[in-house]
Design a protein around this motif. Structure first.
Motif, PDB file in Angstrom:
ATOM      1  N   HIS A   6       0.825  -1.208   0.000  1.00  0.00           N
ATOM      2  CA  HIS A   6       0.000   0.000   0.000  1.00  0.00           C
ATOM      3  C   HIS A   6       0.865   1.266   0.000  1.00  0.00           C
ATOM      4  CE1 HIS A   6      -4.039  -1.584   0.270  1.00  0.00           C
ATOM      5  NE2 HIS A   6      -3.677  -2.431   1.233  1.00  0.00           N
ATOM      6  N   ARG A   7       1.972   1.223   0.750  1.00  0.00           N
ATOM      7  CA  ARG A   7       2.861   2.388   0.805  1.00  0.00           C
ATOM      8  C   ARG A   7       3.476   2.661  -0.563  1.00  0.00           C
ATOM      9  NH1 ARG A   7       8.021   2.495   1.034  1.00  0.00           N
ATOM     10  NH2 ARG A   7       8.183   0.305   1.664  1.00  0.00           N
ATOM     11  N   ILE A   8       3.904   1.615  -1.244  1.00  0.00           N
ATOM     12  CA  ILE A   8       4.509   1.777  -2.567  1.00  0.00           C
ATOM     13  C   ILE A   8       3.491   2.330  -3.561  1.00  0.00           C
ATOM     14  CG2 ILE A   8       5.491   0.511  -4.532  1.00  0.00           C
ATOM     15  CD1 ILE A   8       6.705  -1.437  -2.435  1.00  0.00           C
ATOM     16  N   VAL A   9       2.271   1.763  -3.526  1.00  0.00           N
ATOM     17  CA  VAL A   9       1.233   2.223  -4.452  1.00  0.00           C
ATOM     18  C   VAL A   9       0.892   3.691  -4.183  1.00  0.00           C
ATOM     19  CG1 VAL A   9      -1.175   1.947  -5.145  1.00  0.00           C
ATOM     20  CG2 VAL A   9       0.260  -0.066  -4.793  1.00  0.00           C
ATOM     21  N   ALA A  10       0.762   4.038  -2.898  1.00  0.00           N
ATOM     22  CA  ALA A  10       0.444   5.429  -2.556  1.00  0.00           C
ATOM     23  C   ALA A  10       1.536   6.376  -3.043  1.00  0.00           C
ATOM     24  CB  ALA A  10       0.261   5.571  -1.053  1.00  0.00           C
ATOM     25  N   SER A  11       2.788   5.990  -2.854  1.00  0.00           N
ATOM     26  CA  SER A  11       3.907   6.828  -3.283  1.00  0.00           C
ATOM     27  C   SER A  11       3.916   7.008  -4.791  1.00  0.00           C
ATOM     28  CB  SER A  11       5.234   6.216  -2.824  1.00  0.00           C
ATOM     29  OG  SER A  11       5.292   6.120  -1.422  1.00  0.00           O
ATOM     30  N   LEU A  12       3.637   5.924  -5.522  1.00  0.00           N
ATOM     31  CA  LEU A  12       3.620   6.000  -6.987  1.00  0.00           C
ATOM     32  C   LEU A  12       2.476   6.869  -7.487  1.00  0.00           C
ATOM     33  CD1 LEU A  12       4.417   2.282  -7.903  1.00  0.00           C
ATOM     34  CD2 LEU A  12       5.901   4.261  -8.266  1.00  0.00           C
ATOM     35  N   LEU A  13       1.284   6.696  -6.871  1.00  0.00           N
ATOM     36  CA  LEU A  13       0.128   7.476  -7.300  1.00  0.00           C
ATOM     37  C   LEU A  13       0.300   8.965  -6.987  1.00  0.00           C
ATOM     38  CD1 LEU A  13      -2.831   5.160  -6.215  1.00  0.00           C
ATOM     39  CD2 LEU A  13      -2.106   5.666  -8.554  1.00  0.00           C
ATOM     40  N   ILE A  30      -5.508   7.508  -3.155  1.00  0.00           N
ATOM     41  CA  ILE A  30      -4.210   7.689  -2.488  1.00  0.00           C
ATOM     42  C   ILE A  30      -4.399   7.686  -0.974  1.00  0.00           C
ATOM     43  CG2 ILE A  30      -2.245   9.236  -2.211  1.00  0.00           C
ATOM     44  CD1 ILE A  30      -2.862  10.304  -5.046  1.00  0.00           C
ATOM     45  N   PHE A  31      -5.444   8.391  -0.503  1.00  0.00           N
ATOM     46  CA  PHE A  31      -5.724   8.417   0.937  1.00  0.00           C
ATOM     47  C   PHE A  31      -5.911   7.001   1.483  1.00  0.00           C
ATOM     48  CE2 PHE A  31      -9.133   8.041   4.104  1.00  0.00           C
ATOM     49  CZ  PHE A  31      -8.527   8.670   5.184  1.00  0.00           C
ATOM     50  N   ARG A  32      -6.689   6.187   0.788  1.00  0.00           N
ATOM     51  CA  ARG A  32      -6.961   4.821   1.271  1.00  0.00           C
ATOM     52  C   ARG A  32      -5.688   3.986   1.352  1.00  0.00           C
ATOM     53  NH1 ARG A  32     -11.480   5.283  -2.563  1.00  0.00           N
ATOM     54  NH2 ARG A  32     -13.333   5.981  -1.398  1.00  0.00           N
ATOM     55  N   HIS A  33      -4.784   4.200   0.401  1.00  0.00           N
ATOM     56  CA  HIS A  33      -3.510   3.451   0.447  1.00  0.00           C
ATOM     57  C   HIS A  33      -2.648   3.912   1.623  1.00  0.00           C
ATOM     58  CE1 HIS A  33      -3.864   0.949  -3.092  1.00  0.00           C
ATOM     59  NE2 HIS A  33      -4.239   1.980  -3.824  1.00  0.00           N
ATOM     60  N   TRP A  34      -2.581   5.233   1.866  1.00  0.00           N
ATOM     61  CA  TRP A  34      -1.819   5.718   3.014  1.00  0.00           C
ATOM     62  C   TRP A  34      -2.450   5.227   4.316  1.00  0.00           C
ATOM     63  CZ3 TRP A  34       2.782   6.607   2.076  1.00  0.00           C
ATOM     64  CH2 TRP A  34       3.252   7.440   1.060  1.00  0.00           C
ATOM     65  N   ARG A  35      -3.778   5.182   4.343  1.00  0.00           N
ATOM     66  CA  ARG A  35      -4.457   4.688   5.538  1.00  0.00           C
ATOM     67  C   ARG A  35      -4.144   3.222   5.767  1.00  0.00           C
ATOM     68  NH1 ARG A  35      -8.295   2.970   8.796  1.00  0.00           N
ATOM     69  NH2 ARG A  35      -9.752   4.382   9.877  1.00  0.00           N
ATOM     70  N   ALA A  36      -4.202   2.454   4.696  1.00  0.00           N
ATOM     71  CA  ALA A  36      -3.986   1.006   4.805  1.00  0.00           C
ATOM     72  C   ALA A  36      -2.563   0.660   5.226  1.00  0.00           C
ATOM     73  CB  ALA A  36      -4.308   0.338   3.468  1.00  0.00           C
ATOM     74  N   CYS A  37      -1.605   1.512   4.862  1.00  0.00           N
ATOM     75  CA  CYS A  37      -0.220   1.207   5.253  1.00  0.00           C
ATOM     76  C   CYS A  37       0.139   1.828   6.598  1.00  0.00           C
ATOM     77  CB  CYS A  37       0.769   1.652   4.176  1.00  0.00           C
ATOM     78  SG  CYS A  37       1.047   3.428   4.080  1.00  0.00           S
TER      79      CYS A  37
END
Length: 450
Positions: A6-13, A30-37
């Motif tokens: 999730h952190r990698i995906v958020a950073s890429l997005l 992006i928010f959901r990925h940062w939340r999930a990580c």
């Protein structure tokens, strides 16, 4: 491993980051990925940007939901099962915060409080402003905050809800301490955006205590520093509306109460021709806060038509141009209809000519309906500060309609409701020094009935 993904995906997005949300769907991903990580700081940062976008569209309820989701994330990460958003978090929870996390938490609570103000849920807003102040006071990390402007926004919010009667402060001790802290901290900080706001707050406090000369002295210090072109945008960013510009409107009432009519007239001229053209058209709440005191004074000076035109051009038409088509609302919208009516009726009376006589029957239907004339206490107090309480407005509508048709079937009904509303006006304005202009206005309407 899932959190890492999730952190990698958020950073890429997110890429190199962005300052402003223009398309919420991608930002929410992006928010959901940062939340999930579990990255609270990044999740908070983007949540505040998304909700700022929501607020521009008057999507206040959606903003509240995202604020709550983000605050819950912080509590979950800290193994805190308390879900009460209003209660001050435990010392154990606050003690864990590092300065950057404290800044995020405080800004989330502050933004959440502002959203509840926009939703007319003022009691909840008051509690949240107090909670935010307590968080900043109690968290050890507050000593190490790099950006201390969060304090100024909290002070401003607290002052507003105190004025609305949602914090008990019968001797104004808390309010005066708040104003003193605000001015002191703003001067230390050195930014004229916050210095002018603090001085305006102090001025308004003095006016609310009936110390009109001292209020005007503080207003003059504001005017020495304030320039709309260079400061207004920064004040709006920090405080949602230009609450320094709004103090110019209040000052008109203080001049009137003190009998300084030439200065009042000069201030009105400045507001209408110098100040308002520099205010953002879309911020209709800011506009009505500035011009509402002016409207009452214009009517008293026999210029009701000018008052009606000013209200329609600067507030009413702008609201429906930018927001009205999608069912949005705004604070003080409850007074739009009666304000339109009372200004039209006063103008007709002053000029001895009905512009739209066919509307009088509809006005009677509306003003005599059972639901008209009942207002929230916060709304009443807020309007008193701006020169008229809403009961006096309804009373005056009844008076003009009764006078216009003395032989009509509803003449007596109009007089009865009018005097009933006039008595309520007396109840809410008498004995309160800061409401002196509103008291005089209500008294003037009451005497017409007797």
């Amino acid at each position: 491993r899932e959190r890492d993904l999730h952190r990698i995906v958020a950073s890429l997005l997110e890429g190199s980051g962005f300052e402003k949300v223009v398309e919420p769907i991608s930002a929410l991903k992006i928010f959901r990925h940062w939340r999930a990580c579990g990255n609270f700081i990044n999740a908070s940062s983007i949540a505040l940007k998304i909700t700022a976008y929501f607020e521009t569209l008057n999507l206040h309820r959606q903003a509240v939901e995202l604020y709550l989701d983000t605050v819950n994330m912080w509590k979950e990460l800290s193994d805190d099962i308390d879900t009460d958003m209003v209660a001050v978090p435990s010392w154990k929870l606050l003690n864990k915060l590092i300065p950057d996390e404290l800044d995020c938490v405080a800004r989330l609570y502050l933004a959440l409080a502002k959203s509840h103000v926009n939703l007319n849920e003022s009691k909840t807003a008051a509690l949240l402003f107090q909670t935010c102040d307590a968080i900043l006071s109690k968290a050890p990390a507050s000593e190490y905050l790099k950006d201390r402007t969060i304090y100024f926004s909290v002070f401003s919010g607290l002052f507003i809800v105190i004025k609305g009667g949602h914090i008990t402060d019968p001797k104004n001790i808390y309010e005066q301490d708040l104003a003193m802290r605000f001015v002191e901290q703003a001067k230390i900080h050195g930014d004229p955006v916050h210095i002018t706001r603090a001085l305006a707050m102090q001025s308004l406090l003095l006016g609310g205590l009936g110390k009109f000369e001292e209020a005007l002295e503080a207003q003059h210090r504001v005017e020495e520093l304030y320039d709309a072109e260079t400061l207004s945008d920064g004040i709006v960013r920090a405080y949602a509306s230009d609450r320094v510009a709004q103090n110019y409107g209040y000052s008109v009432l203080w001049y009137e109460v003190l009998g300084r009519y030439e200065e009042s007239e000069k201030q009105i001229d400045f507001i209408l021709h110098e100040l308002m053209p520099k205010m953002p058209e879309k911020n209709v709440h800011n506009s009505i806060m500035i011009i509402l005191p002016v409207l009452w004074v214009l009517v008293d000076k026999g210029q009701a038509r000018k008052a009606e035109e000013t209200f329609r051009i600067l507030v009413y038409d702008k609201f429906y141009e930018f927001y009205g088509k999608d069912g949005s609302t705004t604070y003080f919208k409850f007074i739009y209809k009666p304000l339109n009516m009372v200004l039209r009726l006063a103008g007709d009376a002053q000029e001895g000519e009905k512009l739209e006589p066919e509307l009088y029957s509809d006005m009677e239907d509306w003003v005599l309906s059972n639901e008209v004339g009942t207002f929230k206490a916060f709304d009443v107090t807020s309007m008193c500060n701006l020169g008229r309480d809403p009961h006096s407005v309804i009373s005056e509508i009844c008076w003009w309609l009764a006078v216009a048709d003395k032989s009509g079937e509803r003449h007596t009904d109009l007089l009865e409701k009018g005097i009933s509303q006039a008595l309520k006006s007396k109840e809410v304005t008498q004995g309160k020094k800061g409401f002196e202009y509103a008291r005089r206005q209500g008294e003037k309407i009451f005497k017409r009935f007797i």
